[in-house]
Write a protein that holds these residues in place. Structure first.
Motif, PDB file in Angstrom:
ATOM      1  N   ILE A 308      66.448  27.662  63.974  1.00 59.32           N
ATOM      2  CA  ILE A 308      66.247  28.684  65.000  1.00 59.32           C
ATOM      3  C   ILE A 308      66.463  28.056  66.374  1.00 59.32           C
ATOM      4  O   ILE A 308      65.871  27.029  66.697  1.00 59.32           O
ATOM      5  CB  ILE A 308      64.835  29.282  64.905  1.00 59.32           C
ATOM      6  CG1 ILE A 308      64.664  30.025  63.576  1.00 59.32           C
ATOM      7  CG2 ILE A 308      64.560  30.216  66.081  1.00 59.32           C
ATOM      8  CD1 ILE A 308      63.246  30.503  63.324  1.00 59.32           C
ATOM      9  N   ARG A 316      67.429  35.831  74.898  1.00 63.80           N
ATOM     10  CA  ARG A 316      67.421  37.186  74.359  1.00 63.80           C
ATOM     11  C   ARG A 316      66.122  37.915  74.733  1.00 63.80           C
ATOM     12  O   ARG A 316      66.149  39.113  75.046  1.00 63.80           O
ATOM     13  CB  ARG A 316      67.628  37.162  72.846  1.00 63.80           C
ATOM     14  CG  ARG A 316      69.061  36.792  72.458  1.00 63.80           C
ATOM     15  CD  ARG A 316      69.277  36.878  70.957  1.00 63.80           C
ATOM     16  NE  ARG A 316      69.120  38.237  70.455  1.00 63.80           N
ATOM     17  CZ  ARG A 316      70.075  39.162  70.448  1.00 63.80           C
ATOM     18  NH1 ARG A 316      71.265  38.880  70.954  1.00 63.80           N
ATOM     19  NH2 ARG A 316      69.845  40.362  69.948  1.00 63.80           N
ATOM     20  N   ARG A 322      65.478  41.534  70.857  1.00 63.59           N
ATOM     21  CA  ARG A 322      64.785  40.784  69.820  1.00 63.59           C
ATOM     22  C   ARG A 322      65.668  39.646  69.333  1.00 63.59           C
ATOM     23  O   ARG A 322      66.807  39.865  68.923  1.00 63.59           O
ATOM     24  CB  ARG A 322      64.428  41.688  68.633  1.00 63.59           C
ATOM     25  CG  ARG A 322      63.557  41.009  67.585  1.00 63.59           C
ATOM     26  CD  ARG A 322      63.306  41.955  66.411  1.00 63.59           C
ATOM     27  NE  ARG A 322      62.372  41.400  65.446  1.00 63.59           N
ATOM     28  CZ  ARG A 322      62.681  40.514  64.509  1.00 63.59           C
ATOM     29  NH1 ARG A 322      63.936  40.073  64.401  1.00 63.59           N
ATOM     30  NH2 ARG A 322      61.772  40.073  63.663  1.00 63.59           N
ATOM     31  N   PRO A 323      65.186  38.406  69.363  1.00 59.43           N
ATOM     32  CA  PRO A 323      65.981  37.276  68.860  1.00 59.43           C
ATOM     33  C   PRO A 323      66.133  37.303  67.343  1.00 59.43           C
ATOM     34  O   PRO A 323      65.444  38.060  66.642  1.00 59.43           O
ATOM     35  CB  PRO A 323      65.170  36.043  69.303  1.00 59.43           C
ATOM     36  CG  PRO A 323      64.251  36.538  70.366  1.00 59.43           C
ATOM     37  CD  PRO A 323      63.949  37.965  70.005  1.00 59.43           C
ATOM     38  N   ASP A 324      67.037  36.466  66.846  1.00 60.54           N
ATOM     39  CA  ASP A 324      67.225  36.287  65.408  1.00 60.54           C
ATOM     40  C   ASP A 324      66.306  35.145  64.950  1.00 60.54           C
ATOM     41  O   ASP A 324      66.354  34.053  65.502  1.00 60.54           O
ATOM     42  CB  ASP A 324      68.691  35.941  65.118  1.00 60.54           C
ATOM     43  CG  ASP A 324      68.967  35.769  63.630  1.00 60.54           C
ATOM     44  OD1 ASP A 324      68.041  35.988  62.825  1.00 60.54           O
ATOM     45  OD2 ASP A 324      70.099  35.398  63.280  1.00 60.54           O
ATOM     46  N   THR A 326      66.116  33.958  61.686  1.00 62.21           N
ATOM     47  CA  THR A 326      66.520  33.538  60.349  1.00 62.21           C
ATOM     48  C   THR A 326      66.659  32.021  60.274  1.00 62.21           C
ATOM     49  O   THR A 326      67.385  31.418  61.072  1.00 62.21           O
ATOM     50  CB  THR A 326      67.865  34.185  59.963  1.00 62.21           C
ATOM     51  OG1 THR A 326      67.747  35.606  60.081  1.00 62.21           O
ATOM     52  CG2 THR A 326      68.264  33.813  58.549  1.00 62.21           C
TER      53      THR A 326
END
Length: 419
Positions: A308, A316, A322-324, A326
């Motif tokens: 991440i 962001r 909203r960030p990622d 994953t």
């Protein structure tokens, strides 16, 4: 005020207020620039930062009115899409700029709920969250009375400093007087709003962790958990951390419920936070919430362990997106900082060329640098090593080995600390 940079089109820029030391913050600037064009407000002409920037403005970043004026001027000719800072001393100014320009931000009240530790304690207590016993004091006599009421040992700390500067553990009345002096004096090198006095708090038994997270429209999204190693008793210098992608606390329901409630209590809107928590016998208890990404390269450890990108998440969130979250990596990564055995002048630092799991080794003090240990100085680090291992135990063992390979050549320093 000086200005440099080509006008941007509709894509606009992210305004970054302050940057910090290259050894600690370059990876964040690189990640931010890879996410969105960055315009930097800086106190001096950029140097190593230049390749990452779309443009910059030279302005006294400690002068809030000057920064606000510069931000208004910039927004008058270039679309400014968001504003952020990872400098503890600049997060209140950053929140004010976001409000001024109508951009997503933590909100001044939200960021003051982080920056002002006394305000934070009051808000979290009012929200019904478990808190250590605490009291605000202006004198050593008041500190003694508070410590007697709370019960020994106590922690005495400034209201608005970071990096554990001026934070002291006191086990009896004599130590409280000295701890108050240390905390009070440390506060006077920080922001004017938080100078003088100290917080006296119940000492929380248990290991300490930190959680870096993104907050989007008040919704709390954890990224990674770091386990902290503290040293230089009775002070609280952070001498190491490790982050494991599979740390069960990343998804622990009780911990996350508390963190979400705490961020609602302080009214934090958009941005990133670094929350420090003690894991006590009565459950997790917040030590403090910081309205920025973590220091000590903790976000870098999180990135190496999970994949991440903390800078991308910060950008962001500043854009209101909203960030990622994953994971693309699944490992444990740790850092260990090298401290001198005494106050000294550095002659040289020799780093290991290789060690099991070694990812990075860096000297942090040039020849001729004075390093002073608490209470004469803080963050007196000469080096760090970063390693990876299959699990926290192996990572810790590898950190021990790699740190032992660092050699510090130094001259003891017996000159009194300047007033």
């Amino acid at each position: 005020m000086d200005d440099n940079g080509a006008d941007k089109g509709v894509e606009g820029v992210i305004l970054l207020i302050g940057c910090g030391m290259r050894k600690y913050r370059e990876y964040l600037l690189a990640g931010a620039a890879a996410t969105h064009p960055v315009w930097l407000f800086t106190g001096e002409e950029p140097d190593w930062q230049t390749p990452y920037l779309t443009g910059h403005t030279v302005v006294d970043v400690t002068d809030r009115d000057a920064v606000l004026a510069a931000a208004r001027e910039l927004a008058g000719r270039i679309p400014v899409r968001g504003v952020l800072s990872w400098d503890e001393t600049l997060i209140v100014t950053t929140a004010r700029v976001a409000d001024e320009l109508g951009l997503p931000g933590a909100g001044v009240d939200g960021v003051e709920g982080c920056r002002d530790k006394y305000r934070s304690r009051r808000l979290l207590t009012a929200a019904g969250l478990d808190q250590p016993g605490y009291a605000w004091v202006d004198t050593a006599e008041e500190a003694l009375a508070a410590a007697e009421r709370i019960g020994y040992p106590v922690v005495v700390k400034p209201r608005g400093m970071g990096a554990s500067i001026g934070v002291v553990l006191a086990a009896d009345a004599g130590e409280v007087v000295e701890a108050f002096r240390t905390a009070d004096e440390a506060s006077r090198i920080g922001a004017v709003s938080y100078r003088g006095g100290a917080l006296v708090e119940e000492y929380l038994e248990g290991p300490e962790i930190s959680i870096d997270a993104a907050v989007v429209d008040g919704a709390y999204h954890p990224m990674f958990v770091a386990r902290k190693q503290v040293g230089l008793f009775p002070y609280f210098e952070e001498i190491g951390h490790h982050v494991a992608a599979d740390d069960p606390l990343r998804t622990d329901p009780a911990l996350l419920a508390m963190l979400r409630a705490a961020h609602r209590a302080i009214g934090y809107g958009f941005g990133v936070t670094h929350t420090e928590v003690k894991l006590t016998a009565r459950g997790p208890v917040i030590v403090e919430i910081n309205g920025r990404l973590g220091g000590d390269l903790i976000p870098r450890l999180g990135q190496l362990a999970t994949g991440i990108d903390p800078a991308r998440a910060a950008v962001r969130a500043a854009l209101g997106q909203r960030p990622d979250f994953t994971d693309t990596e699944h490992r444990t990564v740790g850092i260990r900082f090298g401290y001198p055995p005494e106050d000294c002048v550095v002659r040289s630092v020799t780093l290991p060329a290789a060690a099991e799991g070694l990812l990075a080794a860096e000297a942090m003090a040039d020849p001729g640098t004075e390093l002073r240990l608490p209470p004469n100085g803080y963050i007196a680090r000469h080096s760090y090593v970063i390693v990876t291992g299959a699990d926290p135990a192996l990572t810790t063992a590898r950190l021990d080995t790699a740190a032992a390979l660092v050699t510090l050549d130094h001259e003891p320093l017996h000159v009194p600390v300047p007033a």
